[in-house]
Structure formats: C-alpha cells, structure tokens
Scaffold this active site. Structure first.
Site, PDB file in Angstrom:
ATOM      1  N   GLU A  27      -9.794   6.671   2.963  1.00  0.00           N
ATOM      2  CA  GLU A  27     -10.909   5.852   3.357  1.00  0.00           C
ATOM      3  C   GLU A  27      -9.466   4.014   4.022  1.00  0.00           C
ATOM      4  O   GLU A  27      -9.098   4.010   3.459  1.00  0.00           O
ATOM      5  CB  GLU A  27     -11.075   5.209   2.015  1.00  0.00           C
ATOM      6  CG  GLU A  27     -10.786   4.262   1.184  1.00  0.00           C
ATOM      7  CD  GLU A  27     -10.223   4.669   0.377  1.00  0.00           C
ATOM      8  OE1 GLU A  27     -10.002   5.971  -0.121  1.00  0.00           O
ATOM      9  OE2 GLU A  27      -9.435   3.441  -0.020  1.00  0.00           O
TER      10      GLU A  27
ATOM     11  N   LYS B 206       0.589  -1.069  -0.043  1.00  0.00           N
ATOM     12  CA  LYS B 206      -0.169  -0.095  -0.005  1.00  0.00           C
ATOM     13  C   LYS B 206       1.125   1.136   0.060  1.00  0.00           C
ATOM     14  O   LYS B 206       0.851   2.016  -0.992  1.00  0.00           O
ATOM     15  CB  LYS B 206      -0.667  -0.114   1.208  1.00  0.00           C
ATOM     16  CG  LYS B 206      -2.039  -1.460   1.636  1.00  0.00           C
ATOM     17  CD  LYS B 206      -3.113  -0.577   0.221  1.00  0.00           C
ATOM     18  CE  LYS B 206      -4.198  -1.519   0.398  1.00  0.00           C
ATOM     19  NZ  LYS B 206      -5.319  -1.114  -1.061  1.00  0.00           N
TER      20      LYS B 206
ATOM     21  N   SER C  36       2.082  -9.986  -0.889  1.00  0.00           N
ATOM     22  CA  SER C  36       1.461  -8.152  -0.437  1.00  0.00           C
ATOM     23  C   SER C  36       1.606  -7.676   0.280  1.00  0.00           C
ATOM     24  O   SER C  36       1.391  -6.945   0.160  1.00  0.00           O
ATOM     25  CB  SER C  36       0.469  -7.874  -1.704  1.00  0.00           C
ATOM     26  OG  SER C  36      -1.110  -8.857  -0.553  1.00  0.00           O
TER      27      SER C  36
END
Lengths: 394, 259
Positions: free
Chosen positions: A111, A89, A377
């Site tokens: 968010e 991220k 990930s």
C-alpha cells in the site's frame, strides 16, 4: 522495564493481530518465520550488503552547525534523506523482499500514501525480478503523480483504491483484501510499524539500522553513544521506531515524536492521533486511532501525505501511554516554515514529514550542551509542488 | 458454560436445509431495516445476518463496502440499529445474528453492547476480526453471561487444528467461507471448492455449518447445501435491494430465485 513486543504480539495493551480467519494462515506463516529467517547469517549478510552498496548506508550523522547556533544547542541530523529512493522506507522493503524471496513468494503487494513506500517496494521488486502491485488511493494517485510515474517506470502496477475516502487507509484495506484472495503466492510488504503482529515488530527491526548507526556515529563524534534527545516524525511511525529502537530502554534519552496537527488539533482537519485518537482497532492492530463516537474511522488531514494516517503504531501508543515518549502536534504551516528554514540555513530541502520533526525545535527549549538527534527521514524533492506554492512567502 | 438456543436448535434439527440472508442495516434507506426483516421472515428465510455498516470492512467486497458507505451516510449508528431491531421484534421472530467489526463494539462499550443485544433479542454474533484466542481470553466470559454465542469463520486455508478450535468455540454454527476470498457474488462453485466442502463435511464437526461468501443464486446455493446445513447469501441480496422498485417486492422476487 522493556518496551519489546511480547510473544503474542502486544506492547502492553496495544498490538496483537485482529484479523479475519482468511488472513490467519498468511500472518501465522510470517509470524513463525520472520525471526528465524532474518537471523540467519546469509540473510544478515545480504541485508547488510544491500544496505551498504545499493542503498548507500551508513547514512551520515551530520552536525548541523548553523541550526545548532540558531537554537543554541547541539543538533545532529541523521541523513536518511540520502538513502536510495530518497527516504528511510527502503531499509524495510529490502528486509521484507529478502524474507519474501526466502519464503518462496512470487507476487508482492504493497500500500502507499504519498508513494514513497510504493517506490521503495517497486525498487526492490525490480531488483529481485518479482511481480509488484501497489495499491494507492485514487485521491493520492491524482496528487502524487511523480511517484506514480516512478513506480510504473520501475515496472510496478499501480492499482487505484476506490473505496472509502480513497486514500492511504483505503489502499491498506485493498491490499489486505488482495492478500485474502491470494494466500499462497503473495507477500504483503507493509510500509510502516502498523498492521497485525508481526508487522510492527518486523518493520521496527528492519528500520532499527538507523539507531544502530546513530550509536556508533555518536561514539565516534562526541565520545558517547547516546544523545539527550531523539526527534522523529510519526505517521504510522516507522522512522521514529527505527530512530528510537536501540534507545528504548535507555532512560538517559528522551524520545520526542512530531505528529501532524494539520490545520490544528482543535479543527476537523488534523492527523494528530495521540491527541485526537482513542483506543480501537485499525488494520488488524489494537492501538490509538481517530474515529467517531460510533467507531467509524475518520479520514485525517495533513499537508504531508506520509503522516496522513488515522492511526499510530502500537509501539508508539504504548510509549505514549507509559510516558516514555512525548508527542508534539505540528501544524501544516509550522512544518512548511521548518522546511524553508532548514533549506536556507543548512542547504538541505527536507521532506514535509521530516519538517514536522524539525519543528519541535520551535516548541521546546534545549540546553546549550545537550545533544539532539533529529531523524531527517526523507528528502523534499517529492514535495516541490507544495513548496512552490509558498516560494513568494519566504 | 453451555450455551443454548431453542430457536436455533429448532431450525437446525429440522430436515430442511437453511437459507440465511445478510442485510446491511440502514440500507438502501435508513429506515429500511425493519421492513426488510419483516419481508425476509414472510419469505420463509430461516434466520437473518444483520450487518452493522463499518467504514473499513476488511473482509468485504465492493458490494457490501458500497452498501455500508451508503448506510453510514444515511446516518446509521449502533444506537439506531438497536432501536430498529427492538421495533422489528414486535413483528419478527426468526433468529437475528449480528455481524460487525470489533472496533465498533469497543467504542460502544462491550457490556452495554451485550445488554442492548439482549433487549433486541439478538441470538448470536459474528465478529470477523475477533481472533479465537483473544475471544477465549478476554471476551468469552462476558458474552456467555449474556448468552451470546459467536460463530467463527473457517476458510479453505484453515488447518485441522484451527477448524476444531472453531468447532469447539462456535455457537450456534460454524461460518464456512466458501473460498479464499472477500465477500462478493460469484456465479459458480469451482471443483476445488466442492472438494473443500466435502473435506470439511467429512470431519463430522459438532456444530452445524453454514456456507457463505460467493453464494449468489439457486445453483451455488444448491451446491453449498449438499455439504452443509445451509448457506448465507449477502452481496447478491444487496444488489437485489439496490434495484429500483418496491423493497418488499424486490426481496420476494430475489428469494424466489433461490428456493
């Protein structure tokens, strides 16, 4: 054929910017500036430097010998779990915070579902000394307490989204409403390849560092820059977009996406959008989404909060429609199985999201000489509460 | 194609300023839509904006969100809405403006939606998340064929070019959003808003302007109509019909506080 976004922001029939007029100036400002700013040499230098020295890139491409033996093929893990903050991220939040800074924005909103994107946003805001407000569904706040604490420790304000189902989609609605009310000083950092154009393209570009590195690393390690298969999980789809990006037009490479089937695609507790979804509009983008016959958006279910989203990025909807990518529904149980399997044979505890991608190994038979790259990930620390419930079963 | 509506021509050509009310269909109870419309006409409302409840209303504040959630729980669907409006048309003749998000139309089927709108004598549409350029390219021809005009939104942030585009494409009116905000009752109009109302009014646009969002009482209504043909009240009305008591009486009492 090209899978790039067109100038109106569409991937085939999907994408676009279906937003109320009150948002138009904000989105238009971003659309006209994101490419120009992010292609300036000084931007590129700061982006690359931060990724290298702050985030810890390049992340390793690890040949997983034990896993390869088990599945009788050649498996490489792209270790995005080793990034600062524990997942891919942060690649995107670094890119967007540099944009925000150059656009003169002082107030950052985001968010978050599981809290990973919220933490990655709070992190870069702390780094740049910018105010940070993270919208998070009231239900998610209760079930992701450690990440809420991390965001607060980093100086962010966590605002509960109390509307609708009080989860990720509602947190996104609240962030959009905040942006409508604060059009001049606020930058909205979206965490996935969703939302109105230019977000899906912009986020995919910032995440494309993943496939850029895979190419170089494969060249070094196996003497060719492409694998036969790329595997990634898809909620909104940002890690998959980053993994596929430089291979989209390379038809030697097959693209496999793992979707969260929850309790199963034949139950009402699932998040497998490509199977259960139909074409519609969610968060300003025309794409596949889970909805009732009457067009009300359905709250999905997955054990993994990061895949618990009723839509899918417009790029992914297009890849599936064109037959360029293939989707595999993975149940909650299959994902937990894969987490324990990887932990025990490679000594790596994966995030529940990434475990979905690993589960494809159980669903598809790869040949002995084929090269399979799986994007790991995120790391599993955030999921320990869930994993602890299964400790006596494995 | 030139859209025409005698009903709207009549109300906009009159001298009086207009008052429109936004209702959430199927709220507070599923079958309250028809009595609400009858009561609003009886109170002298000029036209009604009928909101189809949606699970994810991006441009709406807490009051309309909550009324929408309740209406969906009550069982509201587009099919039921069209049945209710067809029934209401036996008693009510003021114009109906349908307000709803694009996703619902896509699922229902666009052409089928238009046919049903004609049957229920819906006079115009507001689809807040349908951008003007997409409308022109993909939707206008179909909506024109069914004589359904769209009222587009403008906000304080809209540039002159956007406002002129909205003026060219909107029918029967331009929906002027009063501030940088989602829907929701506010008690006052700020000076910066008054400047914005004046700026838009001085552009002498072709289409009439209705000001909405944040109009909640007599004072804000009066300030809005100084610079526009009329105003639309939503959240404050929803709050009024949420009160205990008889629906028709709540409606009458509320409208009397405005004009």
């Amino acid at each position: 054929m090209s899978y790039a976004v067109d100038e109106k922001g569409f991937y085939g029939e999907f994408g676009g910017a279906f937003i109320p007029e009150m948002l138009y100036p904000n989105v238009e400002e971003l659309r006209t500036k994101y490419l120009e700013i992010s292609s300036q040499p000084e931007f590129i230098k700061e982006f690359n430097d931060l990724l290298r020295y702050y985030v810890g890139r390049p992340t390793p491409l690890y040949f997983a010998k034990n896993l390869s033996l088990k599945y009788n093929t050649k498996i490489y893990l792209k270790r995005e779990d080793l990034n600062h903050t524990g997942a891919h991220k942060v690649n995107n939040t670094i890119g967007q915070i540099l944009l925000a800074e150059r656009m003169g924005k002082k107030r950052i909103i985001a968010e978050t579902g599981a809290g990973q994107h919220g933490v990655a946003t709070a992190t870069v805001c702390a780094l740049k000394g910018l105010q940070c407000i993270v919208y998070m569904g009231e239900v998610d706040i209760a079930r992701q307490a450690p990440n809420v604490a991390r965001m607060k420790m980093l100086g962010a304000e966590v605002r509960p989204a109390k509307s609708g189902s009080k989860t990720l989609k509602d947190a996104t609605n609240e962030a959009i409403r905040d942006w409508i009310g604060n059009p001049e000083d606020t930058f909205y950092i979206i965490g996935s390849v969703v939302g109105p154009h230019p977000y899906p393209d912009m986020v995919a570009r910032f995440q494309s560092v993943i496939s850029e590195e895979i190419k170089k690393q494969l060249q070094d390690q196996i003497g060719r820059e492409y694998p036969e298969y790329l595997l990634a999980c898809v909620g909104g789809g940002s890690n998959a977009a980053g993994t596929f990006y430089h291979y989209l037009d390379d038809l030697r490479v097959q693209l496999f996406m793992a979707e969260a089937a929850g309790h199963g695609v034949d139950t009402d507790k699932s998040a497998a959008t490509s199977i259960l979804g139909t074409s519609g509009i969610i968060h300003g983008s025309r794409t596949l989404l889970m909805q009732t016959e009457d067009g009300q958006i359905i709250e999905p279910h997955s054990i993994s909060a990061g895949l618990d989203y009723p839509g899918i990025g417009p790029l992914h909807a297009h890849l599936l429609k064109m037959g360029r990518a293939k989707s595999f529904p993975i149940t909650d149980k299959e994902a937990v199985d894969a987490s324990f399997m990887l932990s025990r044979i490679e000594g790596i505890i994966p995030a529940l999201e990434s475990a979905h991608a690993l589960s494809i190994l159980e669903k598809y038979t790869f040949s002995k000489d084929e090269v399979v790259v799986i994007n790991l990930s995120g790391r599993g620390d955030k999921d320990l509460d869930t994993y602890m419930q299964y400790l006596d079963k494995y | 194609m030139e859209l025409k509506s005698e009903k709207f021509e009549n109300i906009f050509s009159g001298k009086n300023h207009l008052l429109s009310i936004y209702i959430t269909a199927g709220y507070p109870k599923l079958n309250d839509t028809v009595p609400t419309l009858i009561a609003l006409e009886k109170c002298g409302i000029d036209f009604v904006e009928i909101g189809m409840p949606y699970s994810d209303p991006m441009a709406d504040g807490t009051t309309i969100q909550q009324s929408s959630e309740k209406a969906i729980k009550n069982g509201m669907t587009l099919k039921i809405l069209f049945a209710q409006l067809t029934e209401a048309r036996k008693h009510v003749s003021i114009p109906f403006v349908y307000m709803g998000y694009l996703n619902q139309l896509m699922q229902f089927g666009l052409e089928k939606f238009c046919i049903e709108c004609n049957k229920a004598e819906i006079d115009a549409l507001i689809i807040p998340d349908l951008p003007m350029d997409v409308y022109e390219k993909e939707y206008k021809e179909l909506f024109d064929r069914y004589k359904l005009g769209l009222s587009f939104l403008i906000s304080p942030q809209s540039g002159e070019k956007r406002i002129k585009q909205a003026d060219r494409l909107s029918f029967p009116f331009i929906y002027q959003v009063s501030s940088n905000s989602i829907t929701g009752a506010k008690s006052e109009i700020k000076d910066s808003q008054k400047d914005y109302f004046k700026r838009i009014d001085k552009m002498n646009l072709d289409k009439p302007k209705m000001i909405g969002f944040g109009i909640s009482n007599r004072e804000t209504y009066n300030q809005a109509i100084e610079r526009a043909q009329g105003a639309i009240i939503g959240s404050a009305f929803i709050k009024a019909v949420t009160e205990p008591g008889i629906l028709e009486e709540n409606i009458e009492r509320f409208v009397k506080t405005i004009r």
